[in-house]
Design a protein around this motif. Sequence first.
Motif, short mmCIF file in Angstrom:
data_model
loop_
_atom_site.label_atom_id
_atom_site.label_comp_id
_atom_site.label_asym_id
_atom_site.label_seq_id
_atom_site.Cartn_x
_atom_site.Cartn_y
_atom_site.Cartn_z
N ASP A 177 0.84 -1.20 0.00
CA ASP A 177 0.00 0.00 0.00
C ASP A 177 0.87 1.25 0.00
OD1 ASP A 177 -2.19 -1.63 0.15
OD2 ASP A 177 -2.81 -1.01 2.16
N THR A 178 0.40 2.28 -0.67
CA THR A 178 1.06 3.58 -0.66
C THR A 178 0.01 4.68 -0.51
OG1 THR A 178 2.85 2.82 -2.10
CG2 THR A 178 2.54 5.19 -1.90
N LEU A 179 0.18 5.51 0.51
CA LEU A 179 -0.64 6.70 0.68
C LEU A 179 0.24 7.91 0.42
CD1 LEU A 179 -2.67 5.95 3.95
CD2 LEU A 179 -3.15 5.25 1.60
N ASP A 180 -0.19 8.76 -0.50
CA ASP A 180 0.58 9.95 -0.89
C ASP A 180 -0.30 11.17 -0.63
OD1 ASP A 180 2.10 11.92 -2.02
OD2 ASP A 180 2.38 10.93 -3.95
N ILE A 181 0.09 11.98 0.34
CA ILE A 181 -0.70 13.15 0.74
C ILE A 181 0.14 14.40 0.50
CG2 ILE A 181 -1.88 14.31 2.64
CD1 ILE A 181 -2.19 11.50 3.93
N ARG A 182 -0.42 15.33 -0.25
CA ARG A 182 0.28 16.58 -0.55
C ARG A 182 -0.60 17.76 -0.14
NH1 ARG A 182 4.81 15.97 -3.70
NH2 ARG A 182 5.22 13.79 -4.23
N VAL A 183 -0.01 18.64 0.65
CA VAL A 183 -0.73 19.80 1.16
C VAL A 183 0.01 21.06 0.72
CG1 VAL A 183 -1.60 20.97 3.21
CG2 VAL A 183 -1.51 18.46 3.16
N ASN A 184 -0.71 21.97 0.11
CA ASN A 184 -0.16 23.25 -0.33
C ASN A 184 -1.01 24.36 0.29
OD1 ASN A 184 0.06 25.70 -2.15
ND2 ASN A 184 1.65 24.41 -3.04
N VAL A 185 -0.37 25.23 1.05
CA VAL A 185 -1.08 26.34 1.70
C VAL A 185 -0.57 27.65 1.11
CG1 VAL A 185 -1.77 27.37 3.89
CG2 VAL A 185 -1.17 24.93 3.80
N GLY A 186 -1.49 28.39 0.51
CA GLY A 186 -1.14 29.64 -0.15
C GLY A 186 -0.90 30.78 0.83
N ALA A 187 -0.37 31.87 0.32
CA ALA A 187 -0.01 33.02 1.14
C ALA A 187 -1.20 33.51 1.96
CB ALA A 187 0.51 34.14 0.24
N GLY A 188 -0.99 33.66 3.26
CA GLY A 188 -2.00 34.20 4.15
C GLY A 188 -3.07 33.22 4.59
N ALA A 189 -3.13 32.03 4.00
CA ALA A 189 -4.13 31.03 4.38
C ALA A 189 -3.68 30.29 5.64
CB ALA A 189 -4.37 30.06 3.24
N HIS A 190 -4.66 29.68 6.33
CA HIS A 190 -4.39 28.94 7.57
C HIS A 190 -5.26 27.69 7.57
CE1 HIS A 190 -3.91 29.10 12.27
NE2 HIS A 190 -3.81 27.86 11.80
N ALA A 191 -4.64 26.53 7.62
CA ALA A 191 -5.36 25.26 7.62
C ALA A 191 -4.96 24.43 8.83
CB ALA A 191 -5.07 24.48 6.34
N LEU A 192 -5.91 23.66 9.35
CA LEU A 192 -5.66 22.69 10.40
C LEU A 192 -6.17 21.35 9.91
CD1 LEU A 192 -6.30 23.04 14.22
CD2 LEU A 192 -6.96 20.97 12.99
N ILE A 193 -5.31 20.34 9.91
CA ILE A 193 -5.64 19.03 9.35
C ILE A 193 -5.40 17.96 10.40
CG2 ILE A 193 -5.12 17.35 7.53
CD1 ILE A 193 -4.05 19.69 5.86
N SER A 194 -6.39 17.07 10.56
CA SER A 194 -6.24 15.96 11.49
C SER A 194 -6.84 14.70 10.85
CB SER A 194 -6.93 16.28 12.82
OG SER A 194 -6.61 15.29 13.79
N THR A 195 -6.97 13.65 11.65
CA THR A 195 -7.54 12.38 11.21
C THR A 195 -8.53 11.90 12.28
OG1 THR A 195 -5.78 11.08 12.26
CG2 THR A 195 -5.45 11.73 9.95
N PRO A 196 -9.47 11.02 11.92
CA PRO A 196 -10.44 10.54 12.90
C PRO A 196 -9.92 9.42 13.79
CG PRO A 196 -10.92 9.58 10.78
CD PRO A 196 -9.78 10.54 10.56
#
Length: 279
Positions: free
Chosen positions: A57-76
């Motif tokens: 198995d392969t999980l490939d996760i890519r996150v790109n956050v642009g200028a001034g943006a704010h993201a919070l990422i979690s899992t269940p």
Amino acid sequence: MPWHARLSLNYRLQEDKTVLQHAHDGPLRIFKSLYPEGESVCHNVIVHPPGGIVGGDTLDIRVNVGAGAHALISTPGATRFYRSDDEPGTQAVHLQLADSARLEWLPLESLAYPGCRAVNRLEMELQGAAELIGWDILGLGLPSAGQPFNEGSFRQHIEWPGIWREQALIDGRDHRLLDSPVGLDGQRCMGTLWLASGQALEPARKERMLEAVRAVLDAGDRSATGARVAASCPNPQLLVVRGVAPLVEPLMQVMQLAWRELRRAAWGLSGGSPRIWQV
């Protein structure tokens, strides 16, 4: 049949609101965007319906956050690396932040099942005044179920090119590493929490953050749970909290306390935990 899954998350600031555009291939999904702290901070949860990673198995996760943006990422729930007979199971995460972006990467723990052959990679890139708070927490075996991590291997790789690199190979038969006082000393959970900045942190601000986090770490009675934690600034762009514990739960509790205090001290944010953690 091995799973090959990809998830791409792209955050942008539009009229003071952080919005998400995403694409996926295979069994990786994203819950709807939530804004419990207002429209400037976008909360998301990554879901992997199969529930675990096996050989091939392969999980490939890519996150790109642009200028001034704010993201919070979690899992269940935990990322489970199950027993593998041949090929390794792999999770690869790439985090890219533009100038003045903010990201909180807060997946729940990874669990290395006995007999797994796991590769867990995280790479990050930060530009300008971007800042990233993230963590990586690993539980070895299933101690509460009487299933020790006595076979298999777990390869860990965290890299910020040119600034920070951590690599580990944990083999279930390597008793010197697992049980020696100069290794894990019998602890079966280890974790790292960090704040990374694309530019050098102002010294007074860095000291305030470090003092605030250390105060939280010193406030609790860790002897009752066996959790051992400490905070330091190994270079001008990085604050790191490290910990070990016999089980996942006490270390996760400490890391959540440190995360709350760090985001308050760094960004003036005092919101509660992601809702999914309470489910």
